[in-house]
Design a protein around this motif. Structure first.
Motif, short mmCIF file in Angstrom:
data_model
loop_
_atom_site.label_atom_id
_atom_site.label_comp_id
_atom_site.label_asym_id
_atom_site.label_seq_id
_atom_site.Cartn_x
_atom_site.Cartn_y
_atom_site.Cartn_z
N UNK A 239 -12.34 -1.90 -2.08
CA UNK A 239 -11.99 -0.47 -2.02
C UNK A 239 -12.76 0.22 -0.89
N UNK A 240 -14.01 -0.17 -0.71
CA UNK A 240 -14.80 0.43 0.37
C UNK A 240 -14.20 0.09 1.72
N UNK A 241 -13.54 -1.06 1.81
CA UNK A 241 -12.88 -1.46 3.04
C UNK A 241 -11.47 -0.92 3.17
N UNK A 242 -11.01 -0.14 2.23
CA UNK A 242 -9.69 0.45 2.30
C UNK A 242 -8.59 -0.43 1.71
N UNK A 243 -8.94 -1.42 0.95
CA UNK A 243 -7.96 -2.33 0.36
C UNK A 243 -8.01 -2.19 -1.15
N UNK A 244 -6.87 -2.26 -1.78
CA UNK A 244 -6.84 -2.25 -3.25
C UNK A 244 -5.70 -3.16 -3.72
N UNK A 245 -5.76 -3.57 -4.96
CA UNK A 245 -4.72 -4.44 -5.51
C UNK A 245 -3.38 -3.72 -5.54
N UNK A 246 -3.37 -2.41 -5.81
CA UNK A 246 -2.13 -1.65 -5.87
C UNK A 246 -1.41 -1.65 -4.52
N UNK A 247 -2.17 -1.46 -3.44
CA UNK A 247 -1.58 -1.47 -2.10
C UNK A 247 -0.97 -2.83 -1.81
N UNK A 248 -1.67 -3.87 -2.19
CA UNK A 248 -1.19 -5.23 -1.95
C UNK A 248 0.11 -5.48 -2.71
N UNK A 249 0.15 -5.07 -3.99
CA UNK A 249 1.36 -5.26 -4.81
C UNK A 249 2.53 -4.47 -4.23
N UNK A 250 2.31 -3.21 -3.85
CA UNK A 250 3.35 -2.36 -3.31
C UNK A 250 3.93 -2.96 -2.03
N UNK A 251 3.07 -3.47 -1.17
CA UNK A 251 3.54 -4.05 0.09
C UNK A 251 4.35 -5.33 -0.17
N UNK A 252 3.88 -6.14 -1.11
CA UNK A 252 4.60 -7.37 -1.42
C UNK A 252 6.00 -7.06 -1.96
N UNK A 253 6.12 -6.07 -2.83
CA UNK A 253 7.43 -5.68 -3.37
C UNK A 253 8.34 -5.14 -2.27
#
Length: 191
Positions: free
Chosen positions: A168-182
């Motif tokens: 999260x400190x690096x600007x990455x989250x699991x939600x962003x990853x899931x949204x992009x994959x979908x």
């Protein structure tokens, strides 16, 4: 990318600075006032600049040669003082007491000392300075076992929490990853 002439001019400047520093090696304590010392430093820098730029080189070389002749003993004493300081620093790094009171009269013109074996003889202009040898004592690692950071006591849950916080400190989250994959998956279907 640095041009070859830039590298050569840098090497030229370094060589000139080393040469002049070996000759004009007075320190602040060698002068009566700070003003005199600053004037001396300014004169040396002017000579270095002119030598680097090629301005009036024969006159500067003559001035350097004259200074060397007139101050040969001072230059030699400054080199000896510097060598003594190196020896003291080397002894201190090895945990030994520094040797003081070196007799400068026992130094021959060639730069070799006539002192007894095992005693330090200061080096003179152009001689190789002593170099530290061996390894310095290394610090004892904090913690035990194979993990130097002491992380063997941290459980998996704490490790996952740390990884998540770092992401999260690096600007990455699991939600962003899931949204992009979908988005990528459905975008490929509709094309």
């Amino acid at each position: 990318m640095v041009a070859a002439s830039g590298i050569n001019s840098f090497a030229k400047e370094i060589a000139i600075r080393k040469r002049i520093a070996n000759i004009y090696n007075k320190r602040e304590e060698d002068f009566a006032s700070l003003r005199e010392y600053n004037d001396y430093l300014e004169e040396v820098e002017d000579m270095i600049f002119n030598l680097i730029e090629g301005v009036d080189v024969p006159a500067i070389e003559a001035k350097i040669a004259e200074y060397q002749r007139e101050n040969a003993e001072q230059i030699m004493n400054a080199h000896a003082r510097k060598a003594e300081e190196y020896a003291a620093a080397l002894a201190a790094s090895k945990g030994q007491p520094a040797q003081t009171g070196v007799d400068l009269s026992s130094i021959s013109q060639e730069g070799t000392g006539t002192s007894a074996q095992g005693q330090y003889a200061p080096a003179i202009a152009g001689a190789v300075q002593p170099r530290p040898t061996g390894m310095a004592p290394q610090p004892i690692p904090v913690g035990s076992g194979h993990d130097m950071l002491g992380l063997e006591h941290v459980d998996e849950e704490k490790m996952k929490l740390r990884a998540e916080k770092a992401a999260k400190a690096g600007g990455w989250s699991a939600e962003i990853c899931k949204k992009r994959a979908l988005e990528e998956a459905f975008a490929s279907i509709w094309i």
